[in-house]
Scaffold this active site. Structure first.
Site, mmCIF file in Angstrom:
data_model
loop_
_atom_site.group_PDB
_atom_site.id
_atom_site.type_symbol
_atom_site.label_atom_id
_atom_site.label_comp_id
_atom_site.label_asym_id
_atom_site.label_seq_id
_atom_site.Cartn_x
_atom_site.Cartn_y
_atom_site.Cartn_z
ATOM 1 N N SER A 193 46.993 74.525 45.250
ATOM 2 C CA SER A 193 45.548 74.636 45.418
ATOM 3 C C SER A 193 44.818 73.726 44.426
ATOM 4 O O SER A 193 44.972 72.509 44.473
ATOM 5 C CB SER A 193 45.136 76.103 45.278
ATOM 6 O OG SER A 193 43.804 76.308 45.683
ATOM 7 N N ASP A 284 44.540 78.586 56.480
ATOM 8 C CA ASP A 284 43.991 78.262 55.161
ATOM 9 C C ASP A 284 42.799 77.338 55.332
ATOM 10 O O ASP A 284 42.900 76.304 56.001
ATOM 11 C CB ASP A 284 45.073 77.569 54.326
ATOM 12 C CG ASP A 284 44.641 77.243 52.901
ATOM 13 O OD1 ASP A 284 43.461 77.451 52.555
ATOM 14 O OD2 ASP A 284 45.495 76.770 52.129
ATOM 15 N N HIS A 314 46.781 80.866 52.518
ATOM 16 C CA HIS A 314 46.621 80.279 51.194
ATOM 17 C C HIS A 314 47.222 81.221 50.145
ATOM 18 O O HIS A 314 47.101 82.432 50.226
ATOM 19 C CB HIS A 314 45.121 80.083 50.906
ATOM 20 C CG HIS A 314 44.842 79.316 49.672
ATOM 21 N ND1 HIS A 314 44.764 77.939 49.639
ATOM 22 C CD2 HIS A 314 44.622 79.725 48.393
ATOM 23 C CE1 HIS A 314 44.498 77.539 48.416
ATOM 24 N NE2 HIS A 314 44.413 78.594 47.640
#
Length: 352
Positions: A193, A284, A314
């Site tokens: 991320s 996501d 995610h």
């Protein structure tokens, strides 16, 4: 009002999670409800179950205050504290002024490859402890040392602090690889991320190119709202509101969001980027910008293995201890990292 998890001791919550995810699939299907199909994809059963439990808990990544958000992520990770069976040594390291932690699997010889890892959390939350089990897993299953970097967090330290720390820690690791018992010719970068964003930034900016990049659902462009953000911006763990909250804390100056050190997708030349394994999650909001970055790498002639885990959400790397598809996806990435780094010509190992 405190959440239920704040009133229940962590061992009890961990036991409940193990019991729920250990149930037979027919029972889990009854609990999780109807299948979720969107954009030609079907959400994994365990991901549905986890999202249901998260909704019942009332938790979210962002929060009214930064302190609450940080405590929430830290608390959540205490329930997912399974570690690999192989022992892993840990020691704190000063990576050129940036705090870091070195992970060394038991029995790993000197001269091994090294992964410089940046944790996720929107550049605002997360720390060395929230990603401890992820680093252990990668160290053991890729057979590498892992240097996890505690870069400065926003809003106390907004952009460019995290990017500067990311580059500094990587360059220190290369320069001091021998002291880390690692091979400087086999130093990779990786992260999830926001950490994937920082690893990509290092791949773009570092003078010495990393040997490999391991990017988990990276944030790559803070300037455009892509279709996946519209499709999956609510109800799939990371939300549209969370993304806005993180962006506003990390880079409040909207004009600077087009900088390659914020949005590496916008870098002018990616031809020097390292060989890459880039994995996205189907459900996501960040999916499309991660895959756009993979396409740009391909167009620039960079060896890249793009992979969409189309049934996951995610944050799946932090969920590996629940087993199932979460662990399968992280295992695949660890295998790609091992292959990518052990294929690099390296200095001979010293005899054990």
């Amino acid at each position: 009002m405190p959440r239920l998890s704040e009133m229940v001791p962590p061992p009890v919550t961990r036991g409940l999670l193990r019991a729920v995810f250990g149930l037979p699939n027919p029972i889990k299907r009854l609990i999780a409800g109807r299948p979720v199909r969107l954009d030609g994809q079907q959400l994994d059963l365990d991901a549905r179950l986890l999202l249901l439990m998260t909704r019942l808990e009332g938790g979210r990544l962002g929060a009214p205050t930064v302190e609450e958000a940080r405590r929430g992520l830290q608390r959540g990770q205490t329930y997912l504290n399974r570690v690999p069976e192989r022992a892993v040594g840990r020691r704190d390291v000063d990576a050129g002024g940036v705090p870091a932690r070195l992970y060394t699997p038991e029995g790993l010889p000197e001269g091994s490859p090294l992964l410089v890892f940046y944790h996720g959390g929107g550049w605002v939350i997360g720390d060395l402890d929230t990603h401890d089990t992820v680093c252990r897993y990668l160290a053991v299953h890729a057979d590498v040392r892992v240097l996890s970097v505690a870069y400065r967090l926003a809003p106390e330290h907004p952009y460019p602090a995290a990017a500067e720390d990311a580059v500094s820690a990587y360059e220190w690791a290369v320069a001091n690889a021998r002291d880390l018992d690692a091979d400087r010719r086999a130093v990779a970068v990786g992260g999830d991320s926001a950490g994937g964003n920082l690893a990509a930034v290092v791949g773009v900016l570092a003078e010495r190119r990393p040997a490999f990049a391991l990017l988990f659902y990276p944030a790559t462009d803070m300037t455009v709202r892509r279709r996946s953000r519209e499709l999956f911006g609510e109800g799939f763990y990371l939300t549209d509101d969370d993304m806005t909250w993180f962006s506003d804390h990390y880079c409040p100056d909207v004009e600077r969001r087009a900088d390659p050190a914020v949005s590496p997708l916008l870098a002018g030349d990616l031809s020097g980027f390292p060989p890459t394994y880039l994995v996205t999650a189907g459900f996501d909001p960040l999916r499309d910008e991660g895959e756009a970055f993979a396409r740009r790498l391909e167009e620039a002639g960079v060896p890249v293995a793009p992979r969409r885990q189309d049934d996951l959400i995610h944050g799946f790397v932090n969920m590996w201890s629940l087993g199932g598809r979460f662990q399968e996806a992280l295992s695949e990435a660890a295998g790609a990292l091992r292959t990518g780094l052990y294929a690099v010509p390296r200095r001979p190992r010293k005899p054990s």
